[in-house]
Design a protein around this motif. Sequence first.
Motif, PDB file in Angstrom:
ATOM      1  N   UNK A  85       0.830  -1.207   0.000  1.00 60.03           N
ATOM      2  CA  UNK A  85       0.000   0.000   0.000  1.00 60.03           C
ATOM      3  C   UNK A  85       0.867   1.260   0.000  1.00 60.03           C
TER       4      UNK A  85
ATOM      5  N   UNK B  16      -6.815  11.479   1.230  1.00 65.59           N
ATOM      6  CA  UNK B  16      -7.596  10.283   1.537  1.00 65.59           C
ATOM      7  C   UNK B  16      -7.018   9.154   0.699  1.00 65.59           C
ATOM      8  N   UNK B  17      -6.707   8.034   1.337  1.00 65.11           N
ATOM      9  CA  UNK B  17      -6.130   6.916   0.601  1.00 65.11           C
ATOM     10  C   UNK B  17      -6.576   5.612   1.252  1.00 65.11           C
ATOM     11  N   UNK B  18      -7.209   4.761   0.468  1.00 68.71           N
ATOM     12  CA  UNK B  18      -7.668   3.489   1.010  1.00 68.71           C
ATOM     13  C   UNK B  18      -7.478   2.351   0.025  1.00 68.71           C
ATOM     14  N   UNK B  19      -7.241   1.153   0.563  1.00 68.74           N
ATOM     15  CA  UNK B  19      -7.104  -0.046  -0.277  1.00 68.74           C
ATOM     16  C   UNK B  19      -7.738  -1.241   0.426  1.00 68.74           C
ATOM     17  N   UNK B  20      -7.992  -2.261  -0.365  1.00 69.86           N
ATOM     18  CA  UNK B  20      -8.384  -3.557   0.166  1.00 69.86           C
ATOM     19  C   UNK B  20      -7.265  -4.528  -0.225  1.00 69.86           C
ATOM     20  N   UNK B  21      -6.881  -5.380   0.713  1.00 68.67           N
ATOM     21  CA  UNK B  21      -5.802  -6.329   0.425  1.00 68.67           C
ATOM     22  C   UNK B  21      -6.418  -7.605  -0.133  1.00 68.67           C
TER      23      UNK B  21
ATOM     24  N   UNK C  16       1.211   4.252  -3.524  1.00 72.81           N
ATOM     25  CA  UNK C  16       0.809   5.663  -3.577  1.00 72.81           C
ATOM     26  C   UNK C  16       1.973   6.557  -4.050  1.00 72.81           C
TER      27      UNK C  16
END
Lengths: 145, 138
Positions: free
Chosen positions: B61, B80-85, B65
């Motif tokens: 992650x 704002x920064x989001x992920x799904x693994x 970015x």
Amino acid sequence: MVNPDIQGKRYPRTSSYLVGREKVREFAKAVMAAKESQDLGFAQSKGYADLVVPPTFPVVIQEQSLTLVLSDPEAKIDFSRVVHGDQRFVYQRPIIAGDELTSELTVASVKSLGGNHMVTFETEIFDTADKLVCTAISTLVVRGE
Amino acid sequence: MPKFEELTVGDVVAQQDYKITRDSLVRYAGASGDFNTIHYRDDIAQAVGLPGVLAHGMLTMGISIQPVVSWVGDAGQVVDYGVRFTKPVVVPAQGHAALNVKATIGALEEETKRARVDLTTTFEENTVLGKSQAWVQF
């Protein structure tokens, strides 16, 4: 298994974490960041007093709050069964080297899904003026036995 | 410095290759404080049924970015920064795991002057992060 009653539980404020310039550089190198979080002159040319942390740096502070949950006997989270499901950081302002931060974690939800539990945590990170700086949202998947 | 007014949804704004070695994992463990042994010990990774030593999800992650940060020229503009693994990145003892990150404009919010950048992180032809989205403030 995870205790569903911890939904809504708020854990105590962590002690102050001072964001050190060299720690920011060390973290920046580890995530293969370029000059933006390593070059002080560059940061200052952008109007910052010191280095801006890489976007995922608050994980270090979130970790301090998470430790409280994982060691809470009421929560019953078996760390050896934990997998990171998702992660998000929402900023109110950038975090800069020199900031002193504390955090407070709330268990947003505990859900059951096919024998696994999904626990979502919201960790609010505050500065010394007690202003919200960043919210770290993390879901851990606790695999069933 | 990119200009908000010049962006269009669908623009590929950055693309970058990264090599993750065991050294990278040790470095990230130290920098982040995540010393989970599955990220550096083959015997333990094997014992818990993993295909091998895995990169920390937070390392993947964190790397993903960076092309966006360099494109904007300011980490502070990523608000704002989001992920799904979704898939693990297996890192061999010798050699490296090759990651490719592609950043595409996914949405533009005129009122707030924010751009959503959608990230595609690929390892061995699989996408390893799901819903990987960052909002950049202009």
